[in-house]
Write a protein that holds these residues in place. Structure first.
Motif, PDB file in Angstrom:
ATOM      1  N   UNK A  27     -21.224 -23.293  11.075  1.00  0.00           N
ATOM      2  CA  UNK A  27     -22.639 -22.983  10.842  1.00  0.00           C
ATOM      3  C   UNK A  27     -22.790 -21.951   9.728  1.00  0.00           C
ATOM      4  N   UNK A  28     -21.914 -20.972   9.702  1.00  0.00           N
ATOM      5  CA  UNK A  28     -21.969 -19.968   8.626  1.00  0.00           C
ATOM      6  C   UNK A  28     -21.685 -20.606   7.270  1.00  0.00           C
ATOM      7  N   UNK A  29     -20.731 -21.548   7.246  1.00  0.00           N
ATOM      8  CA  UNK A  29     -20.413 -22.246   5.999  1.00  0.00           C
ATOM      9  C   UNK A  29     -21.602 -23.082   5.526  1.00  0.00           C
ATOM     10  N   UNK A  30     -22.309 -23.689   6.466  1.00  0.00           N
ATOM     11  CA  UNK A  30     -23.519 -24.443   6.113  1.00  0.00           C
ATOM     12  C   UNK A  30     -24.570 -23.498   5.552  1.00  0.00           C
ATOM     13  N   UNK A  31     -24.725 -22.338   6.188  1.00  0.00           N
ATOM     14  CA  UNK A  31     -25.687 -21.350   5.706  1.00  0.00           C
ATOM     15  C   UNK A  31     -25.404 -20.947   4.265  1.00  0.00           C
ATOM     16  N   UNK A  32     -24.141 -20.781   3.938  1.00  0.00           N
ATOM     17  CA  UNK A  32     -23.764 -20.433   2.564  1.00  0.00           C
ATOM     18  C   UNK A  32     -24.151 -21.549   1.601  1.00  0.00           C
ATOM     19  N   UNK A  33     -23.898 -22.789   2.015  1.00  0.00           N
ATOM     20  CA  UNK A  33     -24.265 -23.927   1.162  1.00  0.00           C
ATOM     21  C   UNK A  33     -25.781 -23.997   0.952  1.00  0.00           C
ATOM     22  N   UNK A  39     -22.482 -32.622  17.112  1.00  0.00           N
ATOM     23  CA  UNK A  39     -23.289 -32.372  15.925  1.00  0.00           C
ATOM     24  C   UNK A  39     -24.276 -31.248  16.211  1.00  0.00           C
ATOM     25  N   UNK A  40     -24.991 -30.839  15.189  1.00  0.00           N
ATOM     26  CA  UNK A  40     -25.963 -29.758  15.317  1.00  0.00           C
ATOM     27  C   UNK A  40     -27.286 -30.342  15.793  1.00  0.00           C
ATOM     28  N   UNK A  41     -27.870 -29.709  16.796  1.00  0.00           N
ATOM     29  CA  UNK A  41     -29.124 -30.161  17.405  1.00  0.00           C
ATOM     30  C   UNK A  41     -30.317 -29.607  16.635  1.00  0.00           C
ATOM     31  N   UNK A  42     -31.282 -30.498  16.323  1.00  0.00           N
ATOM     32  CA  UNK A  42     -32.493 -30.122  15.599  1.00  0.00           C
ATOM     33  C   UNK A  42     -33.710 -30.729  16.282  1.00  0.00           C
ATOM     34  N   UNK A  43     -34.884 -30.245  15.902  1.00  0.00           N
ATOM     35  CA  UNK A  43     -36.104 -30.891  16.373  1.00  0.00           C
ATOM     36  C   UNK A  43     -36.217 -32.265  15.722  1.00  0.00           C
ATOM     37  N   UNK A  81     -26.081 -32.840   3.793  1.00  0.00           N
ATOM     38  CA  UNK A  81     -25.504 -32.688   2.460  1.00  0.00           C
ATOM     39  C   UNK A  81     -24.447 -31.583   2.455  1.00  0.00           C
ATOM     40  N   UNK A  82     -24.744 -30.480   3.158  1.00  0.00           N
ATOM     41  CA  UNK A  82     -23.790 -29.369   3.240  1.00  0.00           C
ATOM     42  C   UNK A  82     -22.540 -29.784   4.002  1.00  0.00           C
ATOM     43  N   UNK A  83     -22.713 -30.501   5.109  1.00  0.00           N
ATOM     44  CA  UNK A  83     -21.567 -30.951   5.894  1.00  0.00           C
ATOM     45  C   UNK A  83     -20.688 -31.923   5.109  1.00  0.00           C
TER      46      UNK A  83
END
Length: 285
Positions: free
Chosen positions: A73-79, A229-233, A245-247
């Motif tokens: 998640x931190x790596x995604x945040x950086x992207x 996977x990451x949960x979203x609305x 795209x980041x993943x």
């Protein structure tokens, strides 16, 4: 007659203005998305447990949250160019927090299922795994096959797929309120419960982290392939697109593999496991 005509024209003009105003309002509402909010605030709020060894936890002698999911998640945040703020809560509470808008996303080894996809959106998977059983080394807790789960006590979260598997085979699910791994494992070791049905990687790491317990992974049960996977609305398609795209970049540049090997004893959970994994009929996936 002229007055009537003027009235009709005026009324039509009012309707036109109202229609235009309604359209503008709808467009404005549609333009305000979670991704817009994240960009504006420069921060994404992510729910996680903070108690799941190797995935979301505090390493020994550290006060900084870490783990495979946390670092992904931190790596995604950086992207994405935003900070990641974690809010810690129990697994079952993650879904309620998402529903209320308290968090923007959730990451905690959450399995992608058709049932969950009816209410939520998911990113592309960042982890692939399957389900195994943690049992007592002496006699495998009396469990040779899944049918032997009948009448056994299985420790788990109330809303997890793993607990659904336990109930499917008529085991009694003993639930915990965001307990740490050692609590689950100790209860199997001392006989308060008989089994933990869970993810292969997390189960292996848990046993490895607490060698004082006489526990093993069941040698013959390898079932229910999973994707995490990451949960979203459900309506967060723009945020979903950006995260995907980041993943993709993190997969291609080897970051996911590197992080996985760091936290999962050298194994690459970012790719689908090899070998035959048995599906369980009757489990909603």
């Amino acid at each position: 007659m002229k007055k009537q005509l003027m009235f009709v024209v005026s009324l039509a003009f009012v309707f036109i203005l109202a229609a235009c105003g309604s359209t503008d309002g709808d467009d404005q509402a549609k333009e305000t998305t979670t991704w817009d909010k994240v960009q504006e605030e420069g921060e994404i709020v992510v729910g996680t447990s903070g108690t799941l060894v190797a995935t979301s936890y505090y390493p020994k002698d550290s006060d900084k949250l870490s783990g495979y999911d946390v670092e992904v998640m931190r790596a995604i945040g950086e992207k994405l160019g935003v900070d990641v703020k974690f809010q810690e809560m129990g697994f079952d509470a993650l879904f309620a927090a998402m529903n209320s808008g308290r968090i923007d996303a959730a990451i905690n080894d959450i399995e992608v299922t058709d049932k969950r996809k009816e209410k939520y959106a998911f990113t592309t998977p960042y982890k692939y795994s399957y389900t195994t059983l943690v049992v007592r080394e002496d006699g495998l807790s009396g469990i040779e096959t899944l049918d032997d789960l009948e009448g056994k006590k299985a420790g788990g979260a109330a809303t997890s797929v793993f607990s659904d598997i336990a109930r499917h085979y008529d085991a009694e699910v003993i639930t915990y309120d965001n307990a740490t791994n050692d609590v689950y494992l100790r209860d199997v070791d001392n006989g308060r419960t008989d089994v933990i049905i869970n993810d292969y990687y997390l189960s292996k790491l848990g046993i490895n982290a607490f060698p004082q317990f006489d526990l093993v992974l069941h040698p013959d049960i390898k079932v229910h392939p999973t994707k995490q996977a990451i949960l979203l609305e459900q309506e967060d398609s723009e945020l979903q697109k950006k995260m995907n795209e980041a993943l993709k970049e993190l997969q291609e540049d080897g970051t996911l593999t590197e992080l996985s090997k760091k936290f999962f004893l050298g194994e690459d959970a970012s790719k689908q496991p090899e070998g035959e994994i048995t599906e369980i009929e009757g489990i909603e996936s």
